[in-house]
Design a protein around this motif. Structure first.
Motif, PDB file in Angstrom:
ATOM      1  N   ILE A  52      -6.052 -11.744   3.107  1.00 26.62           N
ATOM      2  CA  ILE A  52      -4.794 -12.397   2.726  1.00 26.62           C
ATOM      3  C   ILE A  52      -4.280 -11.836   1.401  1.00 26.62           C
ATOM      4  N   ARG A  53      -5.242 -11.535   0.488  1.00 22.42           N
ATOM      5  CA  ARG A  53      -4.897 -10.957  -0.800  1.00 22.42           C
ATOM      6  C   ARG A  53      -4.091  -9.684  -0.611  1.00 22.42           C
ATOM      7  N   LYS A  54      -4.599  -8.852   0.264  1.00 21.49           N
ATOM      8  CA  LYS A  54      -3.980  -7.560   0.482  1.00 21.49           C
ATOM      9  C   LYS A  54      -2.583  -7.738   1.088  1.00 21.49           C
ATOM     10  N   GLU A  55      -2.499  -8.612   2.077  1.00 24.31           N
ATOM     11  CA  GLU A  55      -1.202  -8.852   2.723  1.00 24.31           C
ATOM     12  C   GLU A  55      -0.168  -9.306   1.705  1.00 24.31           C
ATOM     13  N   ARG A  56      -0.591 -10.271   0.846  1.00 19.40           N
ATOM     14  CA  ARG A  56       0.376 -10.827  -0.118  1.00 19.40           C
ATOM     15  C   ARG A  56       0.731  -9.806  -1.179  1.00 19.40           C
ATOM     16  N   ALA A  57      -0.226  -8.986  -1.586  1.00 22.20           N
ATOM     17  CA  ALA A  57       0.054  -7.972  -2.601  1.00 22.20           C
ATOM     18  C   ALA A  57       1.024  -6.927  -2.053  1.00 22.20           C
ATOM     19  N   ILE A  58       0.824  -6.547  -0.782  1.00 21.81           N
ATOM     20  CA  ILE A  58       1.732  -5.563  -0.171  1.00 21.81           C
ATOM     21  C   ILE A  58       3.150  -6.126  -0.121  1.00 21.81           C
ATOM     22  N   LYS A  59       3.224  -7.397   0.287  1.00 18.68           N
ATOM     23  CA  LYS A  59       4.539  -8.053   0.371  1.00 18.68           C
ATOM     24  C   LYS A  59       5.222  -8.075  -1.000  1.00 18.68           C
ATOM     25  N   ALA A  60       4.456  -8.443  -2.037  1.00 17.87           N
ATOM     26  CA  ALA A  60       5.026  -8.530  -3.387  1.00 17.87           C
ATOM     27  C   ALA A  60       5.509  -7.163  -3.862  1.00 17.87           C
ATOM     28  N   LEU A  61       4.715  -6.135  -3.539  1.00 18.77           N
ATOM     29  CA  LEU A  61       5.092  -4.782  -3.957  1.00 18.77           C
ATOM     30  C   LEU A  61       6.355  -4.329  -3.226  1.00 18.77           C
TER      31      LEU A  61
END
Lengths: 238, 415
Positions: free
Chosen positions: A121-130
């Motif tokens: 989930i961390r990765k998904e949210r970080a990608i979205k934020a970027l």
């Protein structure tokens, strides 16, 4: 009116420095509500950085009352404060403060690591934020492979990834050229119009003019607290 | 509460840091490398020693005791022992015929330091043992190949012999001893069997012997002027106490020891060997632990020092992490994991080094067959645990300093 997000009442902050007591903040009271766009202005030494540190729960006042979302900050332990910083506050610094050895994505994941979110989930949210800050193609770049503007975008993405109540930006354009600075200010404008609460700390009039409310600090006190009659809304690059 | 995600992050940071400062990390861990090397090599050696002792004791029989004029432990007054009267064959036989709690009991006559010849080959320092045929029921009488002599051969004083493993190997390296003849005490004996290998490097004397029927022995060396040993097999280790009590009483009565007076014989048990080796063990441990502690102290100081440097270098990073919501405990964990990882890498280097040293040592000294040619698995575990403990000890003070940093001060820090 609803309960303010931030309520401070007669706060003061003193430091001991070389045996002398320094009064960084003398007597400050103010309320900030959800979805405000506030600029904290003042010359260096005015106490605005101290105020920002207190608002961001990095520091606590020596005197006075600070309630955040109705909770008394003075009563909180260091761990409680860390949790508030983690979940409620997104910091954007003048010098970006990215970890040099970590990729853009890892930098953005950092606050989520401290809230114990699973790596997927961390990765998904970080990608979205970027992607939200327009850097979807720079995920695996390290800070030294990014321009100043891109670094600040990564820092903003990191501030946003936890969906905090407040974005607290300390001279966010201070290390950027004018053109890039305007781009960053546009980003803050967008965030505010999407419902975020933004607090800018700056000594530049041009930057403060983007905010809807301008609070001027001088000698550790609020000098003025006014609604900005003509906020900048055009982001034409000169 | 520390979250799993934070611990994973701590490991990531630790290995990133190790990679970034390879040489510095390596030099820092040298003390730990040396310490762990001591632990592994010492443990490996003692492990081998234990295994050797265990197998020897097992082959002698844990339930076997020897009634003798002499004491194996040598603790007693030498002069007093010298003055003891010999145990005669008659006394030994009286004992063997009367003892009730023993599974097997038999007399043994010894002739130390003799020479045996096989055509033009001669070996010296061999003990000749004269025993009855029932010796084959003792662990020490287990035959590797060939057979033990029979009751008939025993009673008719036949010139047959069963060789100890060491003698057979020295005289007949091809393994073709059976049916050949050797000269013992000037007489020719036919070889009918070879005893299994019993000794190890430390106690190979038990393999350097030749066994002949006791009647033949007396014919060659005479019956008088020698003290007979009595081997007593209790049947099980649990029965030892009972058998020892009976043997003591019986022997006192046979030798007319008045009540209240000290025995004029010794009851030797395989346990005695263990006690003697125990002293060697303790000495090895003592020296080893002393050296290990010393190198760990040096190691801890080195790592503590580098961890302080690491904390200072990363003050800003600590500030950033705290501003993003890292708790003091998260920072503490991060630095503890880093110093523990550093030590774990040290342990890994030590392990690799020891594996090479052990492989070479075992090849260079093939006689040391009681030593394993690899690092025993339990030592790998011990080394890992010890290195982690050392890492935590070395890292705790720097980690506490890091975790106590004020976030505002730390953020302001410029390196």
């Amino acid at each position: 009116m609803s309960t303010p997000l931030i309520h401070i009442e007669h706060i003061a902050r003193t430091y001991e420095m070389g045996g002398e007591t320094v009064h960084a903040l003398r007597d400050v009271s103010l309320d900030i509500h959800s979805n405000e766009y506030v600029a904290l202005m003042g010359p260096s030494g005015s106490g605005k950085s101290t105020l920002m540190n207190i608002l961001g729960c990095l520091d606590t006042p020596s005197l006075g009352v600070y309630t955040f979302k109705g909770l008394d900050v003075n009563e909180m332990t260091d761990d409680d404060l860390a949790e508030i910083r983690n979940k409620e506050i997104g910091f954007v610094f003048q010098t970006f403060n990215l970890l040099p050895r970590a990729t853009a994505l890892k930098n953005i994941e950092l606050p989520l690591i401290y809230s114990g979110i699973s790596s997927q989930i961390r990765k998904e949210r970080a990608i979205k934020a970027l992607e939200d800050v327009g850097l979807g193609d720079r995920m695996l770049h390290r800070p030294n492979e990014l321009s100043g503007g891109q670094r600040q975008r990564v820092a903003i993405a990191r501030a946003l990834v936890t969906e905090p109540s407040i974005i607290l930006a300390d001279e966010p354009t201070g290390n950027l050229d004018t053109k890039t600075g305007i781009e960053i200010m546009k980003l803050f404008q967008d965030l505010w119009s999407k419902g975020n609460t933004v607090i800018l700390v700056t000594h530049e009039e041009d930057i403060a003019r983007h905010a809807r409310r301008i609070i001027r600090i001088r000698d550790g006190k609020v000098e003025s607290d006014t609604i900005n009659p003509n906020p900048v809304t055009s982001f034409e690059i000169p | 509460m520390i979250r799993i995600s934070e611990i994973q992050e701590s490991f990531r940071i630790a290995f990133e840091g190790l990679q970034a400062n390879k040489l510095r990390s390596f030099l820092t861990t040298l003390g730990v490398v040396i310490g762990i090397t001591f632990v592994i090599l010492m443990g490996w050696f003692l492990n081998g020693l234990d295994a050797a002792l265990e197998s020897t004791v097992n082959l002698l029989g844990t339930d076997v005791m020897y009634i003798d004029k002499w004491s194996w432990s040598g603790g007693q007054n030498w002069r007093k022992t010298m003055q003891r009267k010999n145990i005669t064959y008659q006394q030994a036989m009286e004992f063997c015929n009367s003892v009730k709690t023993a599974e097997v009991s038999l007399p043994e006559a010894h002739k130390w330091g003799t020479t045996v010849k096989e055509r033009d080959r001669t070996i010296t320092g061999i003990s000749v043992i004269g025993v009855p045929y029932s010796y084959s029921q003792l662990p020490a009488g287990t035959v590797l190949y060939g057979r033990f002599f029979s009751q008939f051969e025993d009673e008719y004083s036949t010139n047959v012999t069963v060789l100890g493993y060491g003698v057979a190997k020295a005289l007949f390296p091809e393994g073709d001893a059976i049916g050949r003849t050797i000269k013992i005490g000037g007489r020719t004996f036919e070889i009918i069997g070879v005893i299994i290998k019993r000794g190890t490097m430390m106690m190979d004397f038990v393999d350097n012997q030749v066994i002949i029927p006791i009647s033949t022995f007396f014919g060659v060396y005479g019956m008088t002027g020698r003290s007979i040993s009595i081997a007593v097999k209790a049947g099980s280790a649990e029965k030892l106490d009972e058998t020892r009590a009976e043997a003591t009483g019986l022997m006192r009565s046979i030798r007319n020891v008045p009540p209240g007076q000290e025995e004029d014989f010794s009851i030797n048990e395989t346990q005695t060997f263990k006690e003697q080796v125990e002293t060697l063990r303790l000495a090895t441990w003592g020296i080893g632990i002393g050296l290990t502690l010393l190198s760990f102290i040096v190691g801890i100081i080195g790592i503590m020092n580098i961890m302080f440097v690491s904390v200072t270098e990363r003050t800003k990073e600590i500030g950033i992490r705290k501003s993003l919501g890292a708790k003091s405990s998260s920072i503490l964990t991060q630095f503890l994991v880093e110093s523990a990882s550093l030590c774990l890498v040290g342990a890994l280097i030590a392990f690799t080094f020891c594996s090479v040293v052990i492989a070479i040592a075992v090849r260079l000294v093939p006689e040391a067959d009681f030593l394993t040619p690899y690092v025993p698995p339990q030592l790998i575990l011990i080394a890992a645990i010890v290195s982690i403990i050392v890492g935590i000890l070395a890292g705790i003070v720097p980690a506490m300093r890091a975790s106590a940093l004020d976030p505002v001060e730390a953020l302001r820090y410029e390196s």
